[in-house]
Design a protein around this motif. Structure first.
Motif, PDB file in Angstrom:
ATOM      1  N   LEU A 294       0.829  -1.207   0.000  1.00  0.00           N
ATOM      2  CA  LEU A 294       0.000   0.000   0.000  1.00  0.00           C
ATOM      3  C   LEU A 294       0.865   1.259   0.000  1.00  0.00           C
ATOM      4  CD1 LEU A 294      -2.946   0.974   0.130  1.00  0.00           C
ATOM      5  CD2 LEU A 294      -2.741   0.943   2.606  1.00  0.00           C
ATOM      6  N   ASN A 295       1.940   1.246   0.769  1.00  0.00           N
ATOM      7  CA  ASN A 295       2.856   2.387   0.796  1.00  0.00           C
ATOM      8  C   ASN A 295       3.528   2.606  -0.553  1.00  0.00           C
ATOM      9  OD1 ASN A 295       2.370   3.081   3.452  1.00  0.00           O
ATOM     10  ND2 ASN A 295       4.033   1.829   4.246  1.00  0.00           N
ATOM     11  N   ARG A 296       3.962   1.532  -1.190  1.00  0.00           N
ATOM     12  CA  ARG A 296       4.634   1.652  -2.489  1.00  0.00           C
ATOM     13  C   ARG A 296       3.701   2.224  -3.551  1.00  0.00           C
ATOM     14  NH1 ARG A 296       7.898  -4.020  -2.556  1.00  0.00           N
ATOM     15  NH2 ARG A 296       9.545  -3.362  -1.128  1.00  0.00           N
ATOM     16  N   VAL A 297       2.492   1.698  -3.619  1.00  0.00           N
ATOM     17  CA  VAL A 297       1.542   2.173  -4.629  1.00  0.00           C
ATOM     18  C   VAL A 297       1.169   3.625  -4.358  1.00  0.00           C
ATOM     19  CG1 VAL A 297      -0.761   1.824  -5.602  1.00  0.00           C
ATOM     20  CG2 VAL A 297       0.671  -0.135  -5.082  1.00  0.00           C
ATOM     21  N   THR A 298       1.027   3.985  -3.087  1.00  0.00           N
ATOM     22  CA  THR A 298       0.706   5.370  -2.733  1.00  0.00           C
ATOM     23  C   THR A 298       1.831   6.309  -3.162  1.00  0.00           C
ATOM     24  OG1 THR A 298      -0.586   4.601  -0.839  1.00  0.00           O
ATOM     25  CG2 THR A 298       0.071   6.911  -0.839  1.00  0.00           C
ATOM     26  N   TRP A 299       3.071   5.929  -2.926  1.00  0.00           N
ATOM     27  CA  TRP A 299       4.202   6.764  -3.325  1.00  0.00           C
ATOM     28  C   TRP A 299       4.294   6.888  -4.837  1.00  0.00           C
ATOM     29  CZ3 TRP A 299       6.823  10.327  -1.035  1.00  0.00           C
ATOM     30  CH2 TRP A 299       6.948  10.324   0.349  1.00  0.00           C
ATOM     31  N   ILE A 300       4.055   5.798  -5.544  1.00  0.00           N
ATOM     32  CA  ILE A 300       4.105   5.850  -7.007  1.00  0.00           C
ATOM     33  C   ILE A 300       3.045   6.804  -7.549  1.00  0.00           C
ATOM     34  CG2 ILE A 300       3.670   4.487  -9.099  1.00  0.00           C
ATOM     35  CD1 ILE A 300       5.033   2.120  -7.603  1.00  0.00           C
ATOM     36  N   LEU A 301       1.823   6.694  -7.032  1.00  0.00           N
ATOM     37  CA  LEU A 301       0.760   7.597  -7.485  1.00  0.00           C
ATOM     38  C   LEU A 301       1.044   9.043  -7.094  1.00  0.00           C
ATOM     39  CD1 LEU A 301      -2.590   5.658  -6.994  1.00  0.00           C
ATOM     40  CD2 LEU A 301      -1.481   6.338  -9.106  1.00  0.00           C
ATOM     41  N   ALA A 302       1.655   9.255  -5.942  1.00  0.00           N
ATOM     42  CA  ALA A 302       1.989  10.617  -5.519  1.00  0.00           C
ATOM     43  C   ALA A 302       3.020  11.233  -6.466  1.00  0.00           C
ATOM     44  CB  ALA A 302       2.510  10.619  -4.087  1.00  0.00           C
ATOM     45  N   VAL A 303       4.017  10.449  -6.858  1.00  0.00           N
ATOM     46  CA  VAL A 303       5.041  10.954  -7.782  1.00  0.00           C
ATOM     47  C   VAL A 303       4.429  11.254  -9.149  1.00  0.00           C
ATOM     48  CG1 VAL A 303       7.136  10.284  -9.043  1.00  0.00           C
ATOM     49  CG2 VAL A 303       6.968   9.877  -6.582  1.00  0.00           C
ATOM     50  N   ILE A 304       3.552  10.372  -9.633  1.00  0.00           N
ATOM     51  CA  ILE A 304       2.877  10.611 -10.915  1.00  0.00           C
ATOM     52  C   ILE A 304       2.030  11.874 -10.837  1.00  0.00           C
ATOM     53  CG2 ILE A 304       1.072   9.726 -12.457  1.00  0.00           C
ATOM     54  CD1 ILE A 304       2.173   6.902 -11.851  1.00  0.00           C
ATOM     55  N   PHE A 305       1.257  12.019  -9.764  1.00  0.00           N
ATOM     56  CA  PHE A 305       0.386  13.173  -9.610  1.00  0.00           C
ATOM     57  C   PHE A 305       1.185  14.478  -9.551  1.00  0.00           C
ATOM     58  CE2 PHE A 305      -1.829  16.222  -6.863  1.00  0.00           C
ATOM     59  CZ  PHE A 305      -2.985  16.400  -7.596  1.00  0.00           C
ATOM     60  N   ILE A 306       2.224  14.514  -8.758  1.00  0.00           N
ATOM     61  CA  ILE A 306       3.027  15.736  -8.622  1.00  0.00           C
ATOM     62  C   ILE A 306       3.771  16.041  -9.925  1.00  0.00           C
ATOM     63  CG2 ILE A 306       5.004  16.761  -7.422  1.00  0.00           C
ATOM     64  CD1 ILE A 306       4.004  15.269  -4.898  1.00  0.00           C
ATOM     65  N   GLY A 307       4.305  15.009 -10.561  1.00  0.00           N
ATOM     66  CA  GLY A 307       5.009  15.218 -11.829  1.00  0.00           C
ATOM     67  C   GLY A 307       4.100  15.770 -12.913  1.00  0.00           C
ATOM     68  N   PHE A 308       2.911  15.186 -13.044  1.00  0.00           N
ATOM     69  CA  PHE A 308       1.972  15.671 -14.047  1.00  0.00           C
ATOM     70  C   PHE A 308       1.424  17.042 -13.685  1.00  0.00           C
ATOM     71  CE2 PHE A 308       0.609  11.463 -16.233  1.00  0.00           C
ATOM     72  CZ  PHE A 308       1.898  11.304 -16.691  1.00  0.00           C
ATOM     73  N   THR A 309       1.309  17.332 -12.405  1.00  0.00           N
ATOM     74  CA  THR A 309       0.872  18.667 -11.988  1.00  0.00           C
ATOM     75  C   THR A 309       1.875  19.719 -12.442  1.00  0.00           C
ATOM     76  OG1 THR A 309      -0.302  17.780 -10.071  1.00  0.00           O
ATOM     77  CG2 THR A 309       0.278  20.110 -10.013  1.00  0.00           C
ATOM     78  N   VAL A 310       3.149  19.431 -12.273  1.00  0.00           N
ATOM     79  CA  VAL A 310       4.192  20.368 -12.704  1.00  0.00           C
ATOM     80  C   VAL A 310       4.172  20.519 -14.225  1.00  0.00           C
ATOM     81  CG1 VAL A 310       6.694  20.696 -12.851  1.00  0.00           C
ATOM     82  CG2 VAL A 310       5.655  19.978 -10.696  1.00  0.00           C
ATOM     83  N   ILE A 311       4.087  19.413 -14.939  1.00  0.00           N
ATOM     84  CA  ILE A 311       4.097  19.457 -16.408  1.00  0.00           C
ATOM     85  C   ILE A 311       2.888  20.217 -16.947  1.00  0.00           C
ATOM     86  CG2 ILE A 311       3.879  18.032 -18.488  1.00  0.00           C
ATOM     87  CD1 ILE A 311       5.571  15.906 -16.986  1.00  0.00           C
ATOM     88  N   LEU A 312       1.704  19.925 -16.413  1.00  0.00           N
ATOM     89  CA  LEU A 312       0.487  20.547 -16.921  1.00  0.00           C
ATOM     90  C   LEU A 312       0.376  22.024 -16.524  1.00  0.00           C
ATOM     91  CD1 LEU A 312      -2.007  17.606 -16.322  1.00  0.00           C
ATOM     92  CD2 LEU A 312      -1.168  18.436 -18.521  1.00  0.00           C
ATOM     93  N   SER A 313       0.861  22.364 -15.341  1.00  0.00           N
ATOM     94  CA  SER A 313       0.740  23.757 -14.898  1.00  0.00           C
ATOM     95  C   SER A 313       1.803  24.674 -15.513  1.00  0.00           C
ATOM     96  CB  SER A 313       0.817  23.851 -13.372  1.00  0.00           C
ATOM     97  OG  SER A 313       2.105  23.478 -12.926  1.00  0.00           O
ATOM     98  N   ALA A 314       2.919  24.091 -15.933  1.00  0.00           N
ATOM     99  CA  ALA A 314       3.990  24.899 -16.517  1.00  0.00           C
ATOM    100  C   ALA A 314       3.647  25.341 -17.942  1.00  0.00           C
ATOM    101  CB  ALA A 314       5.309  24.116 -16.509  1.00  0.00           C
ATOM    102  N   GLY A 315       2.728  24.656 -18.583  1.00  0.00           N
ATOM    103  CA  GLY A 315       2.340  25.026 -19.946  1.00  0.00           C
ATOM    104  C   GLY A 315       3.333  24.579 -20.993  1.00  0.00           C
ATOM    105  N   TRP A 316       4.145  23.590 -20.691  1.00  0.00           N
ATOM    106  CA  TRP A 316       5.147  23.127 -21.647  1.00  0.00           C
ATOM    107  C   TRP A 316       4.535  22.448 -22.858  1.00  0.00           C
ATOM    108  CZ3 TRP A 316       8.138  20.611 -17.077  1.00  0.00           C
ATOM    109  CH2 TRP A 316       8.823  21.613 -16.373  1.00  0.00           C
ATOM    110  N   LEU A 317       3.317  21.935 -22.724  1.00  0.00           N
ATOM    111  CA  LEU A 317       2.713  21.179 -23.815  1.00  0.00           C
ATOM    112  C   LEU A 317       1.835  22.042 -24.713  1.00  0.00           C
ATOM    113  CD1 LEU A 317       1.668  18.029 -21.783  1.00  0.00           C
ATOM    114  CD2 LEU A 317       3.664  18.306 -23.238  1.00  0.00           C
ATOM    115  N   SER A 318       1.547  23.264 -24.323  1.00  0.00           N
ATOM    116  CA  SER A 318       0.627  24.102 -25.091  1.00  0.00           C
ATOM    117  C   SER A 318       1.326  24.912 -26.179  1.00  0.00           C
ATOM    118  CB  SER A 318      -0.107  25.057 -24.137  1.00  0.00           C
ATOM    119  OG  SER A 318       0.810  25.911 -23.499  1.00  0.00           O
TER     120      SER A 318
END
Length: 77
Positions: free
Chosen positions: A52-76
């Motif tokens: 449970l801890n491993r899956v939670t950490w993996i999802l947290a890293v994905i969420f934070i990483g995508f938050t940075v990518i999407l909020s920075a506007g690098w894809l637009s």
């Protein structure tokens, strides 16, 4: 479907998964076993908590990483 929309979908799924997994964590260390009895999937409560801890950490890293990518506007561009 653009890459931006795909990342938004993955971001939303990771956010929902993260919410569910954080709610599954028990403050007493029961983890998944505290929801409805001991989980049959795992051999012990310790391995269930570790998974449970491993899956939670993996999802947290994905969420934070995508938050940075999407909020920075690098894809637009």
């Amino acid at each position: 479907m653009t890459i931006d929309k795909v990342l938004h979908i993955i971001w939303a799924i990771s956010a929902l998964g993260l919410i569910v997994l954080v709610l599954l964590h028990s403050p007493k260390g029961d983890g998944i076993g505290g929801i409805g009895g001991q989980a049959q999937l795992f051999t012990s409560a310790k391995s269930a908590e570790t998974a449970l801890n491993r899956v939670t950490w993996i999802l947290a890293v994905i969420f934070i990483g995508f938050t940075v990518i999407l909020s920075a506007g690098w894809l637009s561009q």
